[in-house]
Motif scaffolding. Sequence first.
Motif, PDB file in Angstrom:
ATOM      1  N   ASP A 168       0.811  -1.222   0.000  1.00 31.02           N
ATOM      2  CA  ASP A 168       0.000   0.000   0.000  1.00 31.02           C
ATOM      3  C   ASP A 168       0.845   1.274   0.000  1.00 31.02           C
ATOM      4  O   ASP A 168       0.607   2.181  -0.797  1.00 31.02           O
ATOM      5  N   ARG A 171      -6.138  -0.032   7.042  1.00 29.53           N
ATOM      6  CA  ARG A 171      -6.875  -0.739   5.985  1.00 29.53           C
ATOM      7  C   ARG A 171      -6.762  -2.248   6.168  1.00 29.53           C
ATOM      8  O   ARG A 171      -7.739  -2.972   5.993  1.00 29.53           O
ATOM      9  N   ARG A 211     -15.768  -3.809   6.797  1.00 23.73           N
ATOM     10  CA  ARG A 211     -14.732  -2.851   7.166  1.00 23.73           C
ATOM     11  C   ARG A 211     -15.221  -2.135   8.418  1.00 23.73           C
ATOM     12  O   ARG A 211     -16.290  -1.500   8.395  1.00 23.73           O
TER      13      ARG A 211
END
Length: 493
Positions: free
Chosen positions: A5, A48, A65
Amino acid sequence: MLLIDPVRMLPSLLLPLVGVLFVGGFSARSYGWAALGVVGTVVFAIVRWATFTYEIVGDRLETKRALISRSVRTIPLERIRGVDVSTPPMHRLLGLSVLKIDTGASGGDEEAELNGVSLAEAERLKAVLLRRAARPVGHEPGVQEAEPAEQEIIRVPRRWLLYGPLSGAYLLTPFALLGGAVGLAFQWGDDLGFGRDAALTVGEWFWERPYLLLVVALLLVLAMPFVGGLMYAVFNWDFSLKRRGRHLVAERGLINRRSVSLESARVRGYEIVDGLAERWARVVRAWAIVTGLGDSETRGQLLPDVPRAVAFQVTGDAIGPFRTRLRPHPPVARRRRLFRAVAPWLLVATASLAGVWATGSVVWQILLVLALLLAGAGVPLGLDRYASLGHGYDGVRLSVRSGSLRRSQAVIERRAVVGWRLRQTWFQRRAGVLTLIAGVGAGKGGYSALDVSEAQGAGFPAEVTLRRSQAVIERRAVVGWRLRQTWFQRRAG
């Protein structure tokens, strides 16, 4: 993912970081702010990764999430239209992949993305998700899923990658790269340290020396087949088409290896495409016509540039053959194509001739010569456009073909046709021809037979539709008869 990421976000952070360093004069404080930005990306990646989970529950996939608020997305397995597995460079180095799920209901975007699953898990998930059915009762999560049978239909030889520059899709890559560099220089010249004025100065210097611009343009043109061929090879490296269970699976790519699955039950036909250069080399490309497929131009590709005979054999084996010749269109269609290809340039030549007579300028003379040359080239182009026209029906599938610079032949299953539309412009009405459009609930939504005669426009839909409505009923299924007669039928006997 804690590595991937931040590295993936680095290009978008590069310019702000450089700007911070330049504004701060490369002081300790500016380095501190830059380091804080890098740390922020790592923290964001941790959040994340830590807050995302996925789970297959019965007949649905749930992605969750949860940080401050909780977001749950539920996707019924029966709504899944396609599952793609790709392996970008960093993912491949770490043994990971990206799994994208398409339900055909998100305007071309994937409904869900699982970024960072292992290759083995991605293949297992793809097999489960594409089954479109609930797990059997009593099935234990740890039980290994049965692997579907796999049959390789074709693996494109690497020597066929030499056909890539013929498609024209990648030939403009050098110009695109140059345009991007120029745009970057004008937009972010100040941030990059050399200033926008310097970019303008370089541009003016080249503009004052047109022969250098001509040399640059010539170099770009010479680089087109090499750079375009290289990009084509990168995207289509080791292309293979397989049948895996009830799905067609296309795999391709060198840097980013991508696997696209198309459910065979949703495939309604295929489209064969070639250009002038490809037609000269007898090679074509192929796409599948699939219901509910987002980004069909990319995800629906069945074959890159391959020999024509191979393409028809592969599409026939994978989807179904078209077993009859295309019917020609009336001669008036040829006249219309010749007129369209020649008349505009004759008008330009007439205007240029008037300019030569009025001014005698060399510019008008050059324009006159070019217009006459293009008008002459329009004759074979118009004849080729007419020769490309055609439509046909073999009792199972119908086909329409048109185009010259980009010729396309669509082969569609009869059951996929949901309606017909006849369109006729004022000029077509004067010529006694029309455009017949077969409405299809897949692909582009409609495929046109251009400039058919009025008799063909009435007879072809009737031929396809009437055969489709024939019914065969067993005698034992008949439970009774009823006679109905309107007043008009009674008068007519």
